[in-house]
Design an enzyme around this catalytic site. Structure first.
Site, PDB file in Angstrom:
ATOM      1  N   HIS A  43      11.414 -17.258  19.698  1.00 54.84           N
ATOM      2  CA  HIS A  43      11.031 -18.381  20.960  1.00 54.84           C
ATOM      3  C   HIS A  43      11.797 -19.598  20.610  1.00 54.84           C
ATOM      4  O   HIS A  43      11.627 -20.561  19.756  1.00 54.84           O
ATOM      5  CB  HIS A  43       9.546 -18.773  20.738  1.00 54.84           C
ATOM      6  N   HIS A  85      13.709 -26.841  27.290  1.00 50.25           N
ATOM      7  CA  HIS A  85      12.260 -26.326  27.719  1.00 50.25           C
ATOM      8  C   HIS A  85      11.523 -27.031  28.712  1.00 50.25           C
ATOM      9  O   HIS A  85      11.080 -26.685  29.823  1.00 50.25           O
ATOM     10  CB  HIS A  85      11.365 -26.045  26.594  1.00 50.25           C
TER      11      HIS A  85
END
Length: 310
Positions: A43, A85
């Site tokens: 991730h 992100h």
């Protein structure tokens, strides 16, 4: 003796035929078949060990041999695809504002690593100071076809044109035909745009289940892509399977389970492997692996790998 030799010869021949069959599959077909197995998804890279979405985080995950490097794609003001992100810059850089408000040159001038040292003093490193924001092309140039990439179209409403820019780069680097990419999104519309541009790109529908108003209220899916987990039927999964090869979902919300084994089984029965995000505690990893999920997103992919029995 000759009877056993004959049997062995026959088995060898069958294995050879099977090997030829596997070898004759296209790389894309091999990738899709592999989704039935368990996938370790780093991730934002190994983001529990190094600043998220930076080269050190991805290098560490790659060194560990994860199945996928996960990343978020956004579009700059001058049309470049960058890996970041948050919609805004403040949390993980020394910049301000939205990604799409800045040119690549402006974003490249930012420090996207020092924040990690401040937040994680026990893992601080001088190597993290001044780390620049990565472009998608830089990541592809660095790792090429030695790994696979799990790319989210991040906040497509803030990044108009992202899908076309992403597909252009995937095609330029032969990532699709070489079986090297999955594209994920919470926005079904974004995935359908990707499909229209290149129907060969494997897509993953992201889902987020949470109470509709407050604790104790019924669960809903964030974008109304599906009914509540307990109300999901085969037809609901089949609708997703018309365009996607898998789903990514949360398994818990504020400590409460939102999906169970029957949800996972029904998804799989309708052609959708289930990947769960973002799981960092070994006990939860073990629980979900026991339920039969097909993969885990984790900031600590090394912890996931430690639980896999070869």
């Amino acid at each position: 003796m000759s009877r056993y030799l004959g049997t062995a010869t026959a088995l060898t021949a069958l294995m050879a035929v099977a090997s030829v069959g596997i070898a004759s599959e296209s790389p894309l077909a091999q990738q899709l078949n592999a989704l039935e197995n368990f996938q370790v998804i780093a991730h934002r890279g190994a983001s529990g060990h190094a600043p998220e979405s930076t080269l050190p985080a991805y290098e560490l995950a790659h060194e560990w041999g994860v199945d996928y490097l996960e990343l978020d794609a956004q579009l700059t003001a001058d049309g470049e695809v960058v890996i970041f992100h948050d919609n805004t810059l403040e949390r993980t850089s020394n910049g301000e504002g939205h990604i799409h408000e800045h040119t690549l040159a402006e974003l490249k001038a930012l420090d996207t690593g020092s924040w990690f040292n401040e937040a994680n003093p026990e893992q601080a490193s001088e190597d993290f100071v001044g780390l620049p924001m990565l472009t998608l092309e830089e990541l592809f140039d660095h790792f090429g076809h030695t790994t696979r990439y799990y790319i989210e179209t991040k906040s497509p409403h803030l990044n108009p044109g992202l899908e076309a820019a992403l597909v252009e780069r995937l095609e330029a680097y032969d990532m699709v035909e070489e079986g090297r990419v999955l594209v994920q999104s919470f926005a079904q519309e974004s995935l359908l745009k990707i499909q229209a541009l290149n129907p060969e790109i494997p897509l993953v529908q992201l889902l987020w289940y949470s109470p509709s108003e407050g604790e104790g209220t019924p669960l809903v899916e964030w974008n109304d892509t599906t009914p509540a987990p307990g109300q999901m039927r085969a037809s609901d999964f089949q609708r997703i399977a018309e365009y996607a090869v898998g789903i990514g979902t949360n398994a818990r919300h504020d400590g409460q389970d939102v999906i169970a084994a029957d949800f996972i089984e029904l998804a799989q029965q309708n052609g959708l492997p289930v990947h769960v995000y973002t799981v960092n505690e070994p006990s939860e990893m073990e629980r979900l692996m026991g339920l039969g999920v097909n993969g885990l997103f984790s900031d600590y992919p090394d912890r996931v790998q430690a639980l896999i029995v070869e």
